[in-house]
Design a protein around this motif. Structure first.
Motif, PDB file in Angstrom:
ATOM      1  N   GLN A  74       6.127  65.314  63.185  1.00  0.00           N
ATOM      2  CA  GLN A  74       7.192  65.567  62.225  1.00  0.00           C
ATOM      3  C   GLN A  74       8.527  65.792  62.922  1.00  0.00           C
ATOM      4  O   GLN A  74       9.571  65.345  62.462  1.00  0.00           O
ATOM      5  CB  GLN A  74       6.840  66.785  61.376  1.00  0.00           C
ATOM      6  CG  GLN A  74       5.636  66.540  60.492  1.00  0.00           C
ATOM      7  CD  GLN A  74       5.235  67.786  59.736  1.00  0.00           C
ATOM      8  OE1 GLN A  74       6.012  68.360  59.007  1.00  0.00           O
ATOM      9  NE2 GLN A  74       4.001  68.218  59.934  1.00  0.00           N
TER      10      GLN A  74
ATOM     11  N   THR B 167       3.131  74.491  54.934  1.00  0.00           N
ATOM     12  CA  THR B 167       3.482  73.511  55.965  1.00  0.00           C
ATOM     13  C   THR B 167       2.484  73.552  57.112  1.00  0.00           C
ATOM     14  O   THR B 167       2.294  72.544  57.792  1.00  0.00           O
ATOM     15  CB  THR B 167       4.909  73.737  56.488  1.00  0.00           C
ATOM     16  OG1 THR B 167       5.022  75.084  56.953  1.00  0.00           O
ATOM     17  CG2 THR B 167       5.930  73.481  55.404  1.00  0.00           C
TER      18      THR B 167
ATOM     19  N   SER C 231       1.897  60.390  59.409  1.00  0.00           N
ATOM     20  CA  SER C 231       2.374  61.269  60.478  1.00  0.00           C
ATOM     21  C   SER C 231       3.687  60.773  61.065  1.00  0.00           C
ATOM     22  O   SER C 231       4.457  61.545  61.612  1.00  0.00           O
ATOM     23  CB  SER C 231       1.314  61.392  61.573  1.00  0.00           C
ATOM     24  OG  SER C 231       1.087  60.137  62.177  1.00  0.00           O
TER      25      SER C 231
ATOM     26  N   SER D  16       0.844  70.274  58.356  1.00  0.00           N
ATOM     27  CA  SER D  16       0.923  69.847  59.755  1.00  0.00           C
ATOM     28  C   SER D  16      -0.454  69.555  60.305  1.00  0.00           C
ATOM     29  O   SER D  16      -0.658  68.563  61.022  1.00  0.00           O
ATOM     30  CB  SER D  16       1.597  70.925  60.612  1.00  0.00           C
ATOM     31  OG  SER D  16       2.981  70.944  60.361  1.00  0.00           O
TER      32      SER D  16
ATOM     33  N   GLY E 277       0.473  67.522  64.819  1.00  0.00           N
ATOM     34  CA  GLY E 277       1.054  67.197  63.528  1.00  0.00           C
ATOM     35  C   GLY E 277       2.513  67.593  63.471  1.00  0.00           C
ATOM     36  O   GLY E 277       3.371  66.816  63.044  1.00  0.00           O
ATOM     37  N   LEU E 278       2.811  68.782  63.933  1.00  0.00           N
ATOM     38  CA  LEU E 278       4.196  69.210  63.944  1.00  0.00           C
ATOM     39  C   LEU E 278       5.010  68.402  64.940  1.00  0.00           C
ATOM     40  O   LEU E 278       6.195  68.130  64.721  1.00  0.00           O
ATOM     41  CB  LEU E 278       4.285  70.690  64.271  1.00  0.00           C
ATOM     42  CG  LEU E 278       5.574  71.276  63.728  1.00  0.00           C
ATOM     43  CD1 LEU E 278       5.283  72.407  62.770  1.00  0.00           C
ATOM     44  CD2 LEU E 278       6.468  71.704  64.844  1.00  0.00           C
TER      45      LEU E 278
END
Lengths: 226, 226
Positions: free
Chosen positions: A155, B143, B109, B147, A151-152
């Motif tokens: 981003q 976050t 995403s 995430s 997920g990060l």
DNA sequence: TGATCTATTGGAACATCGTTCCAACCGTGT
DNA sequence: ACACGGTTGGAACGATGTTCCAATAGATCA
């Protein structure tokens, strides 16, 4: 002779390795959108047809490039006796790889069935196991860590897509975050109180520390459930 | 007259709302790749130029479609006194929305700065606050949850990209997971012991339970750090 | 050595996409 | 009745991933 052992035809002969290497150079220096088969063919002084003889399609090429980067991370022997530290080191290795090659983030989160993700899964899972998590919970715990990382990754890739290429990334990043924070600060206080509060800390926050904090949060959860 | 109040020209007049609605229908029934401006124009019995008068570009269209779906989730008043339950319910709402509209996962995403993500951030963040997490840790905790959710969203979208359209998804999903598991089971035991073990539980695992487990893990971490 | 064969190459060609451009249309106000 | 501007529909443009194919070059064999 049944098996054919081929010596290289020329020193500059095309190969999947050479193609992947050139692709990574383009991705790193000019960004995700710049990787086209035409640009790749030009850099390799060949035609797109020749590339397709070594590579199935663009997905295959991107997966190979991503795997090349991630393999460099998972291959490192990780020091540290405690599994928590090993997981943290592994995760930070992936984070730093994505920081250096933002396109890897997009590729990882877009395609979770590729070899690179499998590599990460194995390394992290074995440490979760070593952590003493009960067998039934190992699956959920490991995939939770993976989902967080992926997920990060997505981003981070999205962030890199905003910045112009060939510029001072950190400076642009700061300016970008300040723009976002300014927009957030102007939201309706009754409807978005929390985001408005986040806006005050957004521009100065440290990505890397934020990432480690997330990993530690999940690790802490694993310990408390145990 | 300075302000112009326009009555609709025809009952079937074009509007951003009608365009977004048609886009969602295509995305749901035929998948992400099927949404093209030509297909959209055909469904609306118009030309692509007319669509561009109401919509900036494809990103704008996808963001609006995603926001439409997510707004339906965050608008629901969430029951449950304990913040943990509210967070779980919110997250499950997003999960179910992605389950019903897999393309939403990819969009969330891929583009974390869109309104839909902002909505989720606000709702989840306020509950993290209510949970009593110290102010300095609220940013990282929220976050981290985001995430994780976005990471799983991306994986879900990737899964849906594999399945053919218009088929029994759950049956195909099972067959696909069994194929993956079979491939994993044939990996080198010394190099991939953990993944081989995962292969045995992969086909029967429940996505939704896996998701809740991840959320609970992070929530447990937040409580233990507190 | 010279002929042949096949893996490999380079680039033209194709289908499709997002996007732009523009001539025509239609309801409104003068 | 006329002109105006918001709106429409579709042709056209540039770019991309991919396919196709004639030409090549080095290995193999007679």
């Amino acid at each position: 002779m049944a098996t054919k052992i081929r010596t290289e035809r020329r020193t500059d002969a095309l190969s999947k390795a050479r193609i992947v290497e050139a692709a990574i150079e383009i991705l790193d220096s000019e960004g995700e959108d710049a990787l086209t088969f035409r640009a790749l063919a030009a850099r390799l002084s060949t035609g797109s047809g020749a590339i397709y003889w070594h590579v199935a399609d663009k997905n295959d090429l991107l997966a190979a490039a991503t795997d090349h980067v991630i393999a460099g991370v998972t291959a490192d022997a990780v020091r540290g006796l405690r599994p928590q530290e090993v997981i943290r080191t592994l995760a930070l290795g992936v984070f730093d790889a994505i920081h250096a090659h933002p396109w890897v983030g997009g590729q990882l989160s877009r395609n979770p069935w590729q070899d690179a993700v499998l590599r990460m899964l194995e390394r992290i899972g074995s440490q979760v196991q070593a952590l003493g998590v009960p067998e039934r919970a190992q699956f959920n715990a490991t995939t939770a860590l993976m989902s967080f990382i992926l997920g990060l990754a997505g981003q981070y890739a999205a962030g890199a897509r905003v910045f112009p290429r060939h510029t001072d990334r950190s400076a642009f990043r700061k300016a970008f975050l300040e723009t976002v924070a300014a927009k957030w600060a102007q939201l309706d206080p009754t409807e978005h109180p929390f985001v408005r509060q986040l806006a005050t800390v957004l521009p100065e926050h440290d990505d890397r520390e934020q990432f480690v904090a997330g990993i530690d949060l999940i690790l802490a959860g694993m310990e408390s459930v145990q």
